[in-house]
Design a protein around this motif. Sequence first.
Motif, PDB file in Angstrom:
ATOM      1  N   VAL B 201       3.180  -9.846  -5.974  1.00 47.59           N
ATOM      2  CA  VAL B 201       2.483  -8.765  -5.271  1.00 47.59           C
ATOM      3  C   VAL B 201       1.428  -9.341  -4.340  1.00 47.59           C
ATOM      4  CG1 VAL B 201       0.976  -6.750  -5.556  1.00 47.59           C
ATOM      5  CG2 VAL B 201       2.923  -7.085  -7.096  1.00 47.59           C
ATOM      6  N   VAL B 221      10.430  -3.435  -3.366  1.00 47.41           N
ATOM      7  CA  VAL B 221       9.081  -2.858  -3.328  1.00 47.41           C
ATOM      8  C   VAL B 221       8.369  -3.338  -2.076  1.00 47.41           C
ATOM      9  CG1 VAL B 221       6.832  -2.824  -4.476  1.00 47.41           C
ATOM     10  CG2 VAL B 221       8.931  -2.720  -5.844  1.00 47.41           C
ATOM     11  N   VAL B 223       5.008  -3.984  -0.260  1.00 51.28           N
ATOM     12  CA  VAL B 223       3.616  -4.170  -0.655  1.00 51.28           C
ATOM     13  C   VAL B 223       2.731  -3.835   0.547  1.00 51.28           C
ATOM     14  CG1 VAL B 223       1.915  -5.765  -1.599  1.00 51.28           C
ATOM     15  CG2 VAL B 223       4.308  -5.978  -2.251  1.00 51.28           C
ATOM     16  N   ARG B 238      -4.073  -0.400  -5.404  1.00 55.67           N
ATOM     17  CA  ARG B 238      -2.636  -0.471  -5.100  1.00 55.67           C
ATOM     18  C   ARG B 238      -1.996  -1.710  -5.718  1.00 55.67           C
ATOM     19  NH1 ARG B 238      -3.242   0.227   1.277  1.00 55.67           N
ATOM     20  NH2 ARG B 238      -5.210  -0.777   0.712  1.00 55.67           N
ATOM     21  N   ASP B 241      -1.052  -0.794  -9.133  1.00 50.56           N
ATOM     22  CA  ASP B 241       0.072   0.162  -9.075  1.00 50.56           C
ATOM     23  C   ASP B 241       1.391  -0.578  -8.868  1.00 50.56           C
ATOM     24  OD1 ASP B 241      -1.611   2.230  -9.427  1.00 50.56           O
ATOM     25  OD2 ASP B 241      -1.640   2.883  -7.317  1.00 50.56           O
ATOM     26  N   HIS B 242       1.375  -1.511  -7.909  1.00 46.33           N
ATOM     27  CA  HIS B 242       2.601  -2.269  -7.627  1.00 46.33           C
ATOM     28  C   HIS B 242       3.047  -3.061  -8.847  1.00 46.33           C
ATOM     29  CE1 HIS B 242       3.034  -1.190  -3.527  1.00 46.33           C
ATOM     30  NE2 HIS B 242       1.887  -1.736  -3.124  1.00 46.33           N
ATOM     31  N   ASN B 245       4.519  -0.654 -11.326  1.00 48.72           N
ATOM     32  CA  ASN B 245       5.836  -0.166 -10.880  1.00 48.72           C
ATOM     33  C   ASN B 245       6.932  -1.192 -11.108  1.00 48.72           C
ATOM     34  OD1 ASN B 245       5.162   2.366 -10.103  1.00 48.72           O
ATOM     35  ND2 ASN B 245       4.676   1.777  -7.973  1.00 48.72           N
TER      36      ASN B 245
END
Lengths: 284, 254
Positions: B201, B221, B223, B238, B241-242, B245
Motif C-alpha cells: 500500500v 486495488v 491506492v 485511507r 482502509d486499503h 480491504n
Amino acid sequence: MSLVHANADDMPAPTGHESMIDRFIAGERRKQRRKHLLHRLLAAGFGLFVLLVWHVATTYGFVHALIIPTPLATFEATGRVMSAEYFWPNVWVTLQEILWGFAIGLASGVILGVGVAMFDTVRATIYPYLVALQAPPKIVLAPIFITWFGFDQASKIAIAVVMCFFPMFLNTLTGLSSVDPNAIKLMRSLTAGRWKTFRYLLLPNALPIMMAGVKLCWTLAVLGVIVGEFVGASAGIGYLIYAMNFQLDIAGVFSLIILLSLFTLVVYQLIEALESRIIFWKQL
Amino acid sequence: MNTGLIDGRHITKVYATATGPLVALDDVSFSIREGEFISLVGPSGCGKSTLLSILGGLEEKSDGTLVLAGKHHDAPRPDLGMMFQTSVLFPWRTIRENVRLPGIILGLDKKQQAERCEELIDMVGLKGFGDRYPGELSGGMRQRVALARLLAHDPRVLLMDEPFGALDEFTRETMNVELLRIWEKTGKTVVFVTHNIGEAVFLSDRIFVMTPRPGRLEGIVEVDLPRPRTMEAMRDPRFADHVFNIRRMLGVDH
C-alpha cells in the motif's frame, strides 16, 4: 555524595572511558597471545615427547634397530642420503613424474568437469562411465600401467593422472553446479549466454571447491607416483625406498620418508597460500 | 483493447508434478501502464513470483498472451531488470564491479557506464564504498548495491521479487522510502512482489491481489494516497482502509 561530584567534575568522562577501553583491549590481546603461546608449547612438547619415546624405545633395546632406527641414526642417514651421488638424479625423476601427473590430472579433470557441467549431451554421454570408472581403487591399475607404459616415467605419470583426475573432475563439476539459482536468473535476465555466465558467475563461484580438489590431488599425485615406483621402476624416490628396505637400510628408508613428507607438506602449504590469494573473498 | 506498456491476457501456468498438474496461474489478465508502480500481493503459492518470472521472460507460460511495448514477450530482454530477495552480489567483485556487471554483460559503453555506476552508488547512499567487497557490507547495504545494479543498464521495467523481504523491519521501511525516492526520480515502471500488505500500500499505484490454489488475480486495488509519499502516508486513514480491504480480499478477516 561529594565523591561522586568530584569524580564527574575532575575527570573528563570520554578520556577516562577511552583509556578504560584501551586497557580492556590490551588485556584481551595479552590473553590471546598467552593462549596462542600455550598452544604452541603444547604442540612442541608433544613432539618432543614422541621423539623421546622413540629415542628411549630404540636406544635401550625395546625395539630392534632393524625395525625402527634410533632418531640419531635417522638423522645421520638423512645426511648420508642427501649427500649421496645417486640422490638428486632420483629426486629429479620423481619430481618430474609428480609434476606431470599432477598437471595432466588437474587439466583433464577440469576440462571434463567443465564439459559435463556445461553441456547436457556431454554429461549424458560420458558421465555414467566416469562414475563407473571411479568404482575400483586406482592403485590396482599400477601393475597394468607398468605393463602398458613400461618401467620408465610414463607409467608413474599415468598412475598419478588416474589418481588425480576423478577428484578434480568431481570438484569442478560440483563447484560449477552449486550456484545460487537467483544468480542464474540474474544472468539470464541480463541475456548473458552460456560463456558469459561461465566466465562471470560459474567459474569464480566454483573456485573454492576446485581449490579443495587441487589440494587433494597434490597428495594423491605423490601417492600415485611412489606406489608406481614401488611396483616397478629403475629410478626415483619410491624405487630408493624399496631398494633400501630390501637392503635392510631402515634408517635410510625413514630419512627418505621424512624428506618426502616434508616436500609434500611444503608444496601443500604453497598451494594453500595460493588458494587464499585466489579466493580472497572467503576471508572477508 | 488495452494499450498499456505490459498487457497480459489469460495467462495460465501449469506445472507437471508427481501428484498431477499444478495450476500456478489461472487465467490472469492485466494491463500495466508506463511509469506505474504495481505490487503483486498474496500468500505463498498464489503464483506472484511465477507471474514475475513470466514477466521477466524467464519462464514460459502455458497459455495466454503477453505483450510488452507492443511486442510479444517470452524471453529475457535488456530493457527489463530483476532484483531478488537476496542481493545476489558476486563476492569476488567489488561493489563498483558488481554494479558494473549488467553493463559488461550487455556490452554497454564503458565510459558512460563508469560514470553512471558512480552516480548510482551515490544515489543509493553508498558513496565511498565502491572498492569494498560485498562480504564487508550489512544486509541492508547489500540490497542497496543490488538496487544500484538493477538500475545500471537503465531498464524500462523493474521486476522486484520481495527485494526487502529478508531485511529487518526498520531497514525495510528505510529501503521503501529510498525506493520511492528513486522511483519518483527515474519514472520507471515497477512490478514489486511482496507478502507485506502495508509495504504494498505504501509503495504502489495499484495492487494486484492474488489468491492461491489455483493462483488467481482476485482483484486490483487502486491506492489513492497522494504522491510524493513519505512515512506520513501511513497515518492517512485511507492507508488503514486499503490494508483492511486487501486483508478481506485475501480472506484473512475471519
